[in-house]
Design a protein around this motif. Structure first.
Motif, PDB file in Angstrom:
ATOM      1  N   GLN A  58       0.832  -1.202   0.000  1.00  0.00           N
ATOM      2  CA  GLN A  58       0.000   0.000   0.000  1.00  0.00           C
ATOM      3  C   GLN A  58       0.866   1.250   0.000  1.00  0.00           C
ATOM      4  OE1 GLN A  58      -2.595  -0.416   3.331  1.00  0.00           O
ATOM      5  NE2 GLN A  58      -4.059  -1.709   2.250  1.00  0.00           N
ATOM      6  N   LYS A  59       1.953   1.236   0.766  1.00  0.00           N
ATOM      7  CA  LYS A  59       2.858   2.390   0.789  1.00  0.00           C
ATOM      8  C   LYS A  59       3.492   2.592  -0.585  1.00  0.00           C
ATOM      9  CE  LYS A  59       4.133   2.337   5.670  1.00  0.00           C
ATOM     10  NZ  LYS A  59       5.217   2.096   6.633  1.00  0.00           N
ATOM     11  N   ALA A  60       3.936   1.489  -1.197  1.00  0.00           N
ATOM     12  CA  ALA A  60       4.569   1.579  -2.512  1.00  0.00           C
ATOM     13  C   ALA A  60       3.572   2.095  -3.544  1.00  0.00           C
ATOM     14  CB  ALA A  60       5.106   0.217  -2.937  1.00  0.00           C
ATOM     15  N   ARG A  61       2.326   1.634  -3.474  1.00  0.00           N
ATOM     16  CA  ARG A  61       1.293   2.059  -4.417  1.00  0.00           C
ATOM     17  C   ARG A  61       1.027   3.557  -4.257  1.00  0.00           C
ATOM     18  NH1 ARG A  61      -3.496  -0.876  -3.002  1.00  0.00           N
ATOM     19  NH2 ARG A  61      -2.212  -2.694  -3.374  1.00  0.00           N
ATOM     20  N   ALA A  62       1.004   4.034  -3.012  1.00  0.00           N
ATOM     21  CA  ALA A  62       0.753   5.451  -2.759  1.00  0.00           C
ATOM     22  C   ALA A  62       1.878   6.302  -3.335  1.00  0.00           C
ATOM     23  CB  ALA A  62       0.610   5.704  -1.262  1.00  0.00           C
ATOM     24  N   VAL A  63       3.114   5.818  -3.194  1.00  0.00           N
ATOM     25  CA  VAL A  63       4.254   6.557  -3.734  1.00  0.00           C
ATOM     26  C   VAL A  63       4.186   6.590  -5.259  1.00  0.00           C
ATOM     27  CG1 VAL A  63       6.763   6.497  -4.015  1.00  0.00           C
ATOM     28  CG2 VAL A  63       5.744   6.138  -1.764  1.00  0.00           C
ATOM     29  N   ARG A  64       3.824   5.458  -5.881  1.00  0.00           N
ATOM     30  CA  ARG A  64       3.711   5.419  -7.344  1.00  0.00           C
ATOM     31  C   ARG A  64       2.635   6.357  -7.850  1.00  0.00           C
ATOM     32  NH1 ARG A  64       4.249  -0.213  -6.893  1.00  0.00           N
ATOM     33  NH2 ARG A  64       2.003  -0.457  -7.089  1.00  0.00           N
ATOM     34  N   ASN A  65       1.541   6.465  -7.108  1.00  0.00           N
ATOM     35  CA  ASN A  65       0.433   7.313  -7.535  1.00  0.00           C
ATOM     36  C   ASN A  65       0.689   8.782  -7.233  1.00  0.00           C
ATOM     37  OD1 ASN A  65      -0.900   5.075  -8.410  1.00  0.00           O
ATOM     38  ND2 ASN A  65      -2.149   4.846  -6.579  1.00  0.00           N
ATOM     39  N   GLY A  66       1.813   9.073  -6.629  1.00  0.00           N
ATOM     40  CA  GLY A  66       2.164  10.466  -6.364  1.00  0.00           C
ATOM     41  C   GLY A  66       1.486  11.028  -5.133  1.00  0.00           C
ATOM     42  N   ALA A  67       0.961  10.198  -4.296  1.00  0.00           N
ATOM     43  CA  ALA A  67       0.307  10.682  -3.085  1.00  0.00           C
ATOM     44  C   ALA A  67       1.381  11.085  -2.079  1.00  0.00           C
ATOM     45  CB  ALA A  67      -0.583   9.607  -2.494  1.00  0.00           C
ATOM     46  N   ALA A  68       1.180  12.235  -1.474  1.00  0.00           N
ATOM     47  CA  ALA A  68       2.138  12.698  -0.476  1.00  0.00           C
ATOM     48  C   ALA A  68       1.955  11.867   0.789  1.00  0.00           C
ATOM     49  CB  ALA A  68       1.895  14.163  -0.172  1.00  0.00           C
ATOM     50  N   ALA A  69       3.004  11.813   1.565  1.00  0.00           N
ATOM     51  CA  ALA A  69       2.914  11.077   2.825  1.00  0.00           C
ATOM     52  C   ALA A  69       1.883  11.765   3.706  1.00  0.00           C
ATOM     53  CB  ALA A  69       4.270  11.057   3.506  1.00  0.00           C
ATOM     54  N   LYS A  70       1.107  10.988   4.391  1.00  0.00           N
ATOM     55  CA  LYS A  70       0.065  11.570   5.231  1.00  0.00           C
ATOM     56  C   LYS A  70       0.706  12.303   6.397  1.00  0.00           C
ATOM     57  CE  LYS A  70      -4.027   8.772   4.570  1.00  0.00           C
ATOM     58  NZ  LYS A  70      -5.000   7.929   5.240  1.00  0.00           N
ATOM     59  N   ALA A  71       0.382  13.586   6.493  1.00  0.00           N
ATOM     60  CA  ALA A  71       0.858  14.367   7.623  1.00  0.00           C
ATOM     61  C   ALA A  71      -0.350  14.724   8.472  1.00  0.00           C
ATOM     62  CB  ALA A  71       1.554  15.628   7.129  1.00  0.00           C
ATOM     63  N   ARG A  72      -0.123  14.910   9.735  1.00  0.00           N
ATOM     64  CA  ARG A  72      -1.245  15.258  10.605  1.00  0.00           C
ATOM     65  C   ARG A  72      -1.688  16.675  10.300  1.00  0.00           C
ATOM     66  NH1 ARG A  72      -0.954  13.003  16.534  1.00  0.00           N
ATOM     67  NH2 ARG A  72      -2.869  14.147  16.440  1.00  0.00           N
ATOM     68  N   LYS A  73      -2.984  16.884  10.236  1.00  0.00           N
ATOM     69  CA  LYS A  73      -3.508  18.219   9.961  1.00  0.00           C
ATOM     70  C   LYS A  73      -3.343  19.086  11.195  1.00  0.00           C
ATOM     71  CE  LYS A  73      -7.074  17.832   6.476  1.00  0.00           C
ATOM     72  NZ  LYS A  73      -8.519  17.986   6.221  1.00  0.00           N
ATOM     73  N   ARG A  74      -2.942  20.330  10.951  1.00  0.00           N
ATOM     74  CA  ARG A  74      -2.859  21.263  12.060  1.00  0.00           C
ATOM     75  C   ARG A  74      -4.240  21.851  12.264  1.00  0.00           C
ATOM     76  NH1 ARG A  74       2.107  25.186  11.844  1.00  0.00           N
ATOM     77  NH2 ARG A  74       3.011  24.112  13.612  1.00  0.00           N
ATOM     78  N   PRO A  75      -4.619  22.094  13.492  1.00  0.00           N
ATOM     79  CA  PRO A  75      -5.925  22.704  13.710  1.00  0.00           C
ATOM     80  C   PRO A  75      -5.936  24.143  13.186  1.00  0.00           C
ATOM     81  CG  PRO A  75      -4.745  22.445  15.784  1.00  0.00           C
ATOM     82  CD  PRO A  75      -3.927  21.784  14.718  1.00  0.00           C
ATOM     83  N   ARG A  76      -7.081  24.546  12.653  1.00  0.00           N
ATOM     84  CA  ARG A  76      -7.176  25.913  12.125  1.00  0.00           C
ATOM     85  C   ARG A  76      -7.184  26.906  13.266  1.00  0.00           C
ATOM     86  NH1 ARG A  76     -11.889  25.627   7.542  1.00  0.00           N
ATOM     87  NH2 ARG A  76     -10.889  24.083   6.232  1.00  0.00           N
ATOM     88  N   LYS A  77      -6.522  28.048  12.997  1.00  0.00           N
ATOM     89  CA  LYS A  77      -6.535  29.102  14.005  1.00  0.00           C
ATOM     90  C   LYS A  77      -7.830  29.875  13.852  1.00  0.00           C
ATOM     91  CE  LYS A  77      -1.636  29.820  14.706  1.00  0.00           C
ATOM     92  NZ  LYS A  77      -0.540  30.805  14.712  1.00  0.00           N
ATOM     93  N   ARG A  78      -8.450  30.176  14.968  1.00  0.00           N
ATOM     94  CA  ARG A  78      -9.688  30.949  14.909  1.00  0.00           C
ATOM     95  C   ARG A  78      -9.353  32.420  14.702  1.00  0.00           C
ATOM     96  NH1 ARG A  78     -14.305  28.476  18.194  1.00  0.00           N
ATOM     97  NH2 ARG A  78     -13.709  26.307  18.285  1.00  0.00           N
ATOM     98  N   LYS A  79     -10.191  33.041  13.893  1.00  0.00           N
ATOM     99  CA  LYS A  79      -9.985  34.479  13.655  1.00  0.00           C
ATOM    100  C   LYS A  79     -10.455  35.246  14.893  1.00  0.00           C
ATOM    101  CE  LYS A  79     -10.458  34.394   8.663  1.00  0.00           C
ATOM    102  NZ  LYS A  79     -11.208  34.919   7.530  1.00  0.00           N
ATOM    103  N   ARG A  80      -9.636  36.175  15.277  1.00  0.00           N
ATOM    104  CA  ARG A  80     -10.027  37.006  16.423  1.00  0.00           C
ATOM    105  C   ARG A  80     -10.827  38.195  15.900  1.00  0.00           C
ATOM    106  NH1 ARG A  80      -4.679  37.453  20.252  1.00  0.00           N
ATOM    107  NH2 ARG A  80      -4.573  35.251  20.802  1.00  0.00           N
ATOM    108  N   ALA A  81     -11.773  38.607  16.676  1.00  0.00           N
ATOM    109  CA  ALA A  81     -12.562  39.802  16.281  1.00  0.00           C
ATOM    110  C   ALA A  81     -11.651  41.009  16.361  1.00  0.00           C
ATOM    111  CB  ALA A  81     -13.751  39.952  17.201  1.00  0.00           C
ATOM    112  N   ALA A  82     -11.677  41.817  15.319  1.00  0.00           N
ATOM    113  CA  ALA A  82     -10.822  43.018  15.310  1.00  0.00           C
ATOM    114  C   ALA A  82     -11.326  43.983  16.350  1.00  0.00           C
ATOM    115  CB  ALA A  82     -10.855  43.652  13.920  1.00  0.00           C
ATOM    116  N   THR A  83     -10.400  44.515  17.118  1.00  0.00           N
ATOM    117  CA  THR A  83     -10.809  45.485  18.159  1.00  0.00           C
ATOM    118  C   THR A  83     -10.995  46.835  17.506  1.00  0.00           C
ATOM    119  OG1 THR A  83      -8.500  45.899  18.671  1.00  0.00           O
ATOM    120  CG2 THR A  83      -9.627  44.256  20.019  1.00  0.00           C
ATOM    121  N   LYS A  84     -12.123  47.450  17.783  1.00  0.00           N
ATOM    122  CA  LYS A  84     -12.428  48.755  17.193  1.00  0.00           C
ATOM    123  C   LYS A  84     -11.829  49.821  18.086  1.00  0.00           C
ATOM    124  CE  LYS A  84     -16.725  47.305  15.070  1.00  0.00           C
ATOM    125  NZ  LYS A  84     -18.159  47.507  14.999  1.00  0.00           N
TER     126      LYS A  84
END
Length: 89
Positions: A58-84
């Motif tokens: 499965q690893k070899a097949r993924a490499v042949r198909n050009g799939a990048a190695a699975k990396a853990r997703k970073r959590p999205r940063k929440r947008k802060r409300a702009a201070t007026k």
């Protein structure tokens, strides 16, 4: 084969024969148990080898198909409300 004469000798011979037969049956069961134990061990090893080979494939097949190695997703940063800024009064 056994000492004695008459019915006693026959009884003793039957006892010896029964013991021999029982021992033979026990030996046969024991050999069957050892054989099945060996088969279970071989099956377990074969399953582990197949699983490892499958994972490699499965690893070899993924490499042949050009799939990048699975990396853990970073959590999205929440947008802060702009201070007026407060208007100067």
């Amino acid at each position: 084969m056994v000492p004695g004469r008459g019915p006693l000798k026959i009884a003793a011979a039957l006892a010896v024969a029964a013991a021999g037969l029982g021992g033979g049956l026990a030996y046969k069961k024991f050999r069957t148990y050892l054989h099945e134990k060996q088969l279970r061990k071989e099956r377990k090893e074969r399953r582990q080898r197949d699983a490892a080979a499958s994972e490699q494939e499965q690893k070899a097949r993924a490499v042949r198909n050009g799939a990048a190695a699975k990396a853990r997703k970073r959590p999205r940063k929440r947008k802060r409300a702009a201070t007026k800024s407060k208007p100067a009064a």
